[in-house]
Scaffold this active site. Structure first.
Site, short mmCIF file in Angstrom:
data_model
loop_
_atom_site.label_atom_id
_atom_site.label_comp_id
_atom_site.label_asym_id
_atom_site.label_seq_id
_atom_site.Cartn_x
_atom_site.Cartn_y
_atom_site.Cartn_z
N ARG A 29 0.88 -1.18 0.00
CA ARG A 29 0.00 0.00 0.00
C ARG A 29 0.91 1.22 0.00
O ARG A 29 1.69 1.42 0.94
CB ARG A 29 -0.92 0.00 1.22
CG ARG A 29 -1.66 1.32 1.39
CD ARG A 29 -2.78 1.26 2.40
NE ARG A 29 -3.92 0.55 1.84
CZ ARG A 29 -5.14 0.58 2.37
NH1 ARG A 29 -5.37 1.28 3.46
NH2 ARG A 29 -6.14 -0.09 1.82
N HIS A 74 -7.31 0.69 -6.52
CA HIS A 74 -7.52 -0.17 -5.35
C HIS A 74 -8.18 -1.48 -5.84
O HIS A 74 -9.35 -1.74 -5.56
CB HIS A 74 -8.41 0.56 -4.33
CG HIS A 74 -8.38 -0.01 -2.95
ND1 HIS A 74 -7.59 -1.09 -2.59
CD2 HIS A 74 -9.06 0.33 -1.81
CE1 HIS A 74 -7.78 -1.37 -1.31
NE2 HIS A 74 -8.67 -0.53 -0.82
N GLN A 90 -10.07 -4.12 -3.53
CA GLN A 90 -11.36 -3.67 -3.01
C GLN A 90 -12.46 -3.85 -4.05
O GLN A 90 -13.54 -4.35 -3.75
CB GLN A 90 -11.28 -2.21 -2.58
CG GLN A 90 -12.57 -1.68 -2.00
CD GLN A 90 -12.93 -2.35 -0.67
OE1 GLN A 90 -12.14 -2.31 0.26
NE2 GLN A 90 -14.10 -2.95 -0.59
N ASP A 103 -17.36 6.71 -1.74
CA ASP A 103 -16.11 6.60 -0.98
C ASP A 103 -15.89 7.95 -0.30
O ASP A 103 -16.61 8.93 -0.58
CB ASP A 103 -14.97 6.26 -1.96
CG ASP A 103 -13.66 5.92 -1.27
OD1 ASP A 103 -13.63 5.80 -0.03
OD2 ASP A 103 -12.64 5.80 -1.99
N CYS A 134 -16.32 1.24 0.45
CA CYS A 134 -15.13 0.42 0.76
C CYS A 134 -14.71 0.56 2.21
O CYS A 134 -13.99 -0.29 2.72
CB CYS A 134 -14.00 0.77 -0.19
SG CYS A 134 -13.34 2.43 -0.01
N ARG A 173 -13.24 -9.02 1.42
CA ARG A 173 -11.82 -8.77 1.13
C ARG A 173 -11.00 -10.02 1.46
O ARG A 173 -10.09 -10.39 0.73
CB ARG A 173 -11.30 -7.59 1.98
CG ARG A 173 -11.86 -6.23 1.62
CD ARG A 173 -11.34 -5.71 0.29
NE ARG A 173 -9.88 -5.60 0.26
CZ ARG A 173 -9.18 -4.57 0.74
NH1 ARG A 173 -9.79 -3.55 1.28
NH2 ARG A 173 -7.85 -4.55 0.63
N1 NVA Z 1 -10.12 6.31 -1.56
C1 NVA Z 1 -9.73 5.96 -0.21
C2 NVA Z 1 -9.90 4.49 0.02
C3 NVA Z 1 -9.56 4.04 1.40
C4 NVA Z 1 -9.68 2.57 1.57
C5 NVA Z 1 -8.29 6.37 0.03
O1 NVA Z 1 -7.46 6.19 -0.86
O2 NVA Z 1 -7.99 6.89 1.12
N1 CP Z 2 -11.18 -0.44 2.35
C1 CP Z 2 -9.92 -0.49 2.79
O1 CP Z 2 -8.97 -0.71 2.04
O2 CP Z 2 -9.80 -0.33 4.14
P1 CP Z 2 -8.46 -0.05 4.95
O3 CP Z 2 -7.96 1.31 4.57
O4 CP Z 2 -8.87 -0.13 6.39
O5 CP Z 2 -7.45 -1.11 4.59
#
Ligand code: NVA
Ligand code: CP
Length: 326
Positions: free
Chosen positions: A125, A152, A155, A241, A281, A309
């Site tokens: 990540r 992502h 997800q 989101d 998500c 997930r």
């Molecule tokens: N769009 C959000 C998703 C978090 C799981 C982010 O990137 O923070």
């Molecule tokens: N939806 C998702 O990826 O959650 P986290 O940021 O908690 O991993």
């Protein structure tokens, strides 16, 4: 009390071949797999979910190690990957920028060389997609995108699986997006093209999709709406989101103002099909991108979506390391 059914772990271990030669398959964006592979993964996820629910042991990744590298916060991604590899017979090592040399300027290419010599599969990540691409180009083992600024994919794979389990095939259906042109939205666009459904995108002015990121063929499955009500009309799934994704916190105040009419409310949901699902998500902000009554209401499948997930990522890790097993 539930009992565990044991399997011959040596037989299971032989399923996972060391990835030291030949082509390594990475999962860096949704378009890295084709529809046939997704058909397999969706079936396999259902199979693994059923096994998990009946407490049956399945250890195809016995003794395999997953490295999880986090440069941003996470609850679901960390837990689902860590629990998932454990349930497949392997184990996880958690690394973050704060505690490793990655945070002190070690080149990502060097880190990839080293980490991929000691582990069997890697989840990252991070911020820019180019970081994970440089890492993968120097990795001897499969690399999975656990979220970047751009995509992502794990997800959206879970979201598609959630839809399919609840409503059957997603082909030909309508998915409405009410919110930011972020990593989730661009991943849904790839999924719509790959799996054959319509993705209706709606965001306020100033937060539109970047046309240079859209392939010509993705436009066949994409409808851009200036009004979120048009996006939701007759939709099979409404999803949103956060207004401010990780890494964009400085823009939060202006985003709260710009997105104020982009909350998924009961009124908006009432424009979708009567049996439409709501997904997010997570983490969610009730009263911002979604009202509490939608988030906690009967059309919301957010908790199943989060659980899924685990199941889809188990199928993905098994597939990347073992190929098709049925
Ligand atoms: N769009 C959000 C998703 C978090 C799981 C982010 O990137 O923070
Ligand atoms: N939806 C998702 O990826 O959650 P986290 O940021 O908690 O991993």
């Amino acid at each position: 009390m539930q009992t565990k059914i044991s399997v011959d772990s040596l037989t299971a271990a032989s399923l996972a071949k060391p990835q030291t030669s030949g082509q390594v398959h990475h999962y860096l964006q949704f378009s890295d797999l084709n529809r046939d592979e997704y058909d397999y993964l969706l079936k396999r996820s259902a199979w693994l979910k059923a096994k998990f629910k009946s407490y049956e042991t399945w250890h195809p990744l016995h003794d395999r190690t997953l490295a999880m590298i986090f440069e941003k916060h996470s609850t679901r991604t960390r837990l689902s990957f860590e629990a998932g590899i454990h349930q497949l017979g392997g184990h996880a090592v958690y690394l973050n920028t704060r505690d490793t040399q990655l945070g002190r300027g070690e080149p990502v290419e060097d880190a990839a060389q080293v980490i991929s010599r000691m582990t069997d599969i890697i989840m990252i990540r991070t911020f820019g997609q180019e970081i994970i691409e440089r890492f993968a180009a120097n990795s001897r083992v499969p690399v999975i995108n656990g979220l970047t600024n751009e995509f992502h994919p794990c997800q959206v794979l879970a979201d598609v699986f959630t839809f399919v389990q609840a409503r059957g095939p997603i082909q030909g259906k309508v998915v409405a997006w009410v919110g930011d042109a972020n990593n989730m939205a661009y991943t849904w666009i790839q999924a719509a093209e790959c799996l054959g459904f319509e993705f209706r995108f709606s965001a306020p002015e100033g937060y539109q999709l970047d046309g240079s990121r859209l392939s010509g063929s993705s436009l066949n499955h994409l409808t851009v709406c200036s009004d979120p009500r048009d996006a939701c009309k007759g939709a099979d799934l409404v999803t949103t989101d956060v207004w401010t994704s990780m890494g964009y916190e400085d823009e939060n105040a202006s985003r709260v103002t710009a997105f104020k009419n982009w909350m998924v409310s009961k009124d908006l949901m009432s424009l979708a099909k009567p049996d439409a699902l709501f997904m997010h998500c997570l983490p969610a902000h009730r009263g911002e991108e979604v009202s509490a009554e939608v988030m906690d209401g009967p059309q919301s499948v957010v908790w199943e979506e989060a659980e899924n997930r685990l199941h889809v990522q188990k199928a993905l890790m098994e597939y990347l390391l073992c190929g098709r097993l049925d």
